[in-house]
Design a protein around this motif. Structure first.
Motif, PDB file in Angstrom:
ATOM      1  N   UNK A 106     -39.219 -13.916  -4.262  1.00 12.66           N
ATOM      2  CA  UNK A 106     -38.766 -15.152  -3.451  1.00 12.66           C
ATOM      3  C   UNK A 106     -40.179 -15.977  -3.151  1.00 12.66           C
ATOM      4  N   UNK A 107     -41.143 -15.171  -2.748  1.00 14.42           N
ATOM      5  CA  UNK A 107     -42.419 -15.779  -2.548  1.00 14.42           C
ATOM      6  C   UNK A 107     -42.937 -16.359  -3.587  1.00 14.42           C
ATOM      7  N   UNK A 108     -42.928 -16.056  -4.840  1.00 13.90           N
ATOM      8  CA  UNK A 108     -43.397 -16.788  -6.072  1.00 13.90           C
ATOM      9  C   UNK A 108     -42.519 -18.024  -6.137  1.00 13.90           C
ATOM     10  N   UNK A 109     -41.569 -18.003  -5.834  1.00 12.89           N
ATOM     11  CA  UNK A 109     -40.522 -19.273  -6.076  1.00 12.89           C
ATOM     12  C   UNK A 109     -41.229 -20.390  -5.217  1.00 12.89           C
ATOM     13  N   UNK A 159     -42.834 -23.638  -6.799  1.00 11.12           N
ATOM     14  CA  UNK A 159     -42.598 -24.925  -6.361  1.00 11.12           C
ATOM     15  C   UNK A 159     -43.625 -25.989  -6.303  1.00 11.12           C
ATOM     16  N   UNK A 160     -44.596 -25.328  -5.436  1.00  8.50           N
ATOM     17  CA  UNK A 160     -45.732 -26.225  -4.902  1.00  8.50           C
ATOM     18  C   UNK A 160     -46.676 -26.457  -6.134  1.00  8.50           C
ATOM     19  N   UNK A 161     -46.853 -25.423  -7.020  1.00  5.37           N
ATOM     20  CA  UNK A 161     -47.877 -25.559  -8.310  1.00  5.37           C
ATOM     21  C   UNK A 161     -47.102 -26.740  -9.388  1.00  5.37           C
ATOM     22  N   UNK A 219     -67.595 -24.323   0.224  1.00 11.26           N
ATOM     23  CA  UNK A 219     -67.575 -22.836   0.369  1.00 11.26           C
ATOM     24  C   UNK A 219     -66.885 -21.864  -0.402  1.00 11.26           C
ATOM     25  N   UNK A 220     -66.085 -21.061   0.024  1.00 11.77           N
ATOM     26  CA  UNK A 220     -65.264 -20.081  -0.736  1.00 11.77           C
ATOM     27  C   UNK A 220     -64.213 -20.898  -1.400  1.00 11.77           C
ATOM     28  N   UNK A 221     -63.900 -20.703  -2.825  1.00 12.72           N
ATOM     29  CA  UNK A 221     -62.883 -21.129  -3.456  1.00 12.72           C
ATOM     30  C   UNK A 221     -62.347 -20.066  -4.385  1.00 12.72           C
ATOM     31  N   UNK A 222     -61.578 -19.080  -3.951  1.00 11.64           N
ATOM     32  CA  UNK A 222     -61.253 -17.938  -4.670  1.00 11.64           C
ATOM     33  C   UNK A 222     -59.722 -17.825  -4.771  1.00 11.64           C
ATOM     34  N   UNK A 223     -59.171 -17.066  -5.697  1.00 10.69           N
ATOM     35  CA  UNK A 223     -57.534 -16.322  -5.588  1.00 10.69           C
ATOM     36  C   UNK A 223     -56.723 -17.838  -5.865  1.00 10.69           C
ATOM     37  N   UNK A 224     -55.767 -17.669  -4.712  1.00 11.83           N
ATOM     38  CA  UNK A 224     -54.844 -18.922  -4.738  1.00 11.83           C
ATOM     39  C   UNK A 224     -55.545 -20.129  -4.424  1.00 11.83           C
ATOM     40  N   UNK A 225     -56.994 -20.165  -3.676  1.00 13.83           N
ATOM     41  CA  UNK A 225     -57.677 -21.440  -3.521  1.00 13.83           C
ATOM     42  C   UNK A 225     -58.019 -21.822  -4.740  1.00 13.83           C
ATOM     43  N   UNK A 226     -58.498 -21.144  -5.814  1.00 14.42           N
ATOM     44  CA  UNK A 226     -58.894 -21.715  -7.104  1.00 14.42           C
ATOM     45  C   UNK A 226     -57.758 -22.145  -7.914  1.00 14.42           C
ATOM     46  N   UNK A 227     -56.529 -21.480  -7.516  1.00 12.32           N
ATOM     47  CA  UNK A 227     -55.406 -22.017  -8.336  1.00 12.32           C
ATOM     48  C   UNK A 227     -55.069 -23.392  -7.743  1.00 12.32           C
ATOM     49  N   UNK A 273     -48.688 -14.634 -11.823  1.00 11.60           N
ATOM     50  CA  UNK A 273     -47.728 -15.171 -12.416  1.00 11.60           C
ATOM     51  C   UNK A 273     -47.823 -16.271 -13.623  1.00 11.60           C
ATOM     52  N   UNK A 274     -46.704 -16.266 -14.473  1.00  9.45           N
ATOM     53  CA  UNK A 274     -47.209 -17.399 -15.552  1.00  9.45           C
ATOM     54  C   UNK A 274     -47.528 -18.729 -14.581  1.00  9.45           C
ATOM     55  N   UNK A 275     -46.718 -19.150 -13.845  1.00  7.30           N
ATOM     56  CA  UNK A 275     -47.000 -20.393 -13.316  1.00  7.30           C
ATOM     57  C   UNK A 275     -48.157 -20.483 -12.614  1.00  7.30           C
ATOM     58  N   UNK A 276     -48.949 -19.280 -11.980  1.00  6.90           N
ATOM     59  CA  UNK A 276     -50.145 -19.412 -11.400  1.00  6.90           C
ATOM     60  C   UNK A 276     -51.157 -19.442 -12.324  1.00  6.90           C
ATOM     61  N   UNK A 277     -50.924 -19.031 -13.577  1.00  3.58           N
ATOM     62  CA  UNK A 277     -52.095 -18.575 -14.574  1.00  3.58           C
ATOM     63  C   UNK A 277     -52.140 -19.945 -15.488  1.00  3.58           C
ATOM     64  N   UNK A 278     -50.890 -20.518 -15.424  1.00  4.19           N
ATOM     65  CA  UNK A 278     -50.929 -22.014 -16.606  1.00  4.19           C
ATOM     66  C   UNK A 278     -52.249 -23.172 -16.058  1.00  4.19           C
ATOM     67  N   UNK A 279     -52.544 -23.416 -14.772  1.00  5.88           N
ATOM     68  CA  UNK A 279     -53.462 -24.487 -14.420  1.00  5.88           C
ATOM     69  C   UNK A 279     -54.762 -23.919 -14.705  1.00  5.88           C
ATOM     70  N   UNK A 280     -55.084 -22.628 -14.525  1.00  5.22           N
ATOM     71  CA  UNK A 280     -56.361 -21.914 -14.868  1.00  5.22           C
ATOM     72  C   UNK A 280     -56.303 -21.873 -16.430  1.00  5.22           C
TER      73      UNK A 280
END
Length: 265
Positions: A88-91, A95-97, A113-121, A149-156
């Motif tokens: 559910x969180x992933x949905x 949507x935002x991605x 400064x810091x840009x890691x994890x979801x920030x880098x996404x 997830x696939x959605x998170x990986x795609x931009x990177x």
């Protein structure tokens, strides 16, 4: 004059002429994302994409310590403690991605400064990414036992390619701004004190161009990256610009050595 157009205390959206600035506003948490921030960010991008008067969107974190370290880990116990919750969180994240990835207007990431994890996404979804010399990057989620997830990986993946994306994920190291530039994670590196100014100037340069052209270029690049044979209609669309008022404004201004005032039509 800058005008606030939202009341969400953790996600500020301000507009100055045709440029909209979205600020992740949790400086006490280094601008870590909550599920509500993810949801509202997507809602704003969906609305802004439909706004014909917008010419550029700047995304930044509040303060100068961090763009964002990604998701707020303290939420995991209540919001992502098992697969059902994570789906559910992933949905919400997806949507935002997708809202950012499909946004018609150019996006500039102003990275302090810091840009890691979801920030880098999120930064990876921008068209131009500007950071300071002390900025740090990485996706060390292997240390949390998490996968993207696939959605998170795609931009990177689109940004740096499969080999670099996999190295970033497998090693989980934090790397500096110069390495980020070498990998293609960022577009430009400037002195920390100049990041805001450079992002503003970049947004102004973008906003000064023909907005229809910027939207077409984003659309065409997405289409080419998707692969597959182009249809005749798709190829012909590249010449639609010749029937726009902005084309008439642009080439006449060039001949008269004037600055064009594009209208977006």
């Amino acid at each position: 004059m800058s005008t606030a157009i939202t009341q969400n205390p953790y996600l500020l959206v301000d507009r100055k002429a045709a440029i909209v600035t979205i600020t992740i506003n949790r400086p006490e948490k280094l601008n870590a994302f909550t599920i509500d921030v993810w949801r509202d960010l997507g809602t704003h991008f969906l609305a802004l994409s439909d706004d014909e008067s917008v010419r550029c969107i700047v995304v930044r974190g509040a303060g100068e310590k961090a763009f964002s370290p990604g998701n707020d880990i303290s939420e995991f116990e209540t919001s992502r403690s098992n697969k059902v919750q994570a789906i559910e969180y992933g949905k919400v994240m997806r949507r935002t991605i997708e809202a950012m990835a499909n946004c018609r207007h150019p996006i500039v990431a102003q990275i302090h400064g810091i840009c890691v994890g979801g920030g880098l996404e999120i930064a990876s979804l921008a068209d131009v990414r500007i950071c300071g010399t002390s900025s740090k990057f990485g996706i060390p989620i292997k240390n949390l036992g998490l996968v993207m997830s696939y959605s998170e990986l795609a931009p990177l993946l689109r940004l740096v390619g499969p080999a670099t994306a996999l190295a970033v994920l497998l090693e989980g190291t934090i790397f500096d701004a110069q390495r980020a530039l070498e990998l293609g994670v960022v577009t430009r590196v400037v002195a920390d004190a100049q990041v805001a100014e450079e992002a503003t100037k970049t947004a102004e340069r973008i906003a000064g161009g023909a907005p229809l052209v910027a939207r077409w270029h984003k659309k065409f690049i997405r289409r080419l990256m998707a692969g597959g044979e182009l249809t005749d209609a798709e190829r012909d669309e590249a010449f639609d610009c010749f029937d726009t008022e902005d084309f008439q404004i642009g080439f006449r201004a060039f001949l008269q050595k004037e600055t064009p005032a594009f209208k977006g039509r």
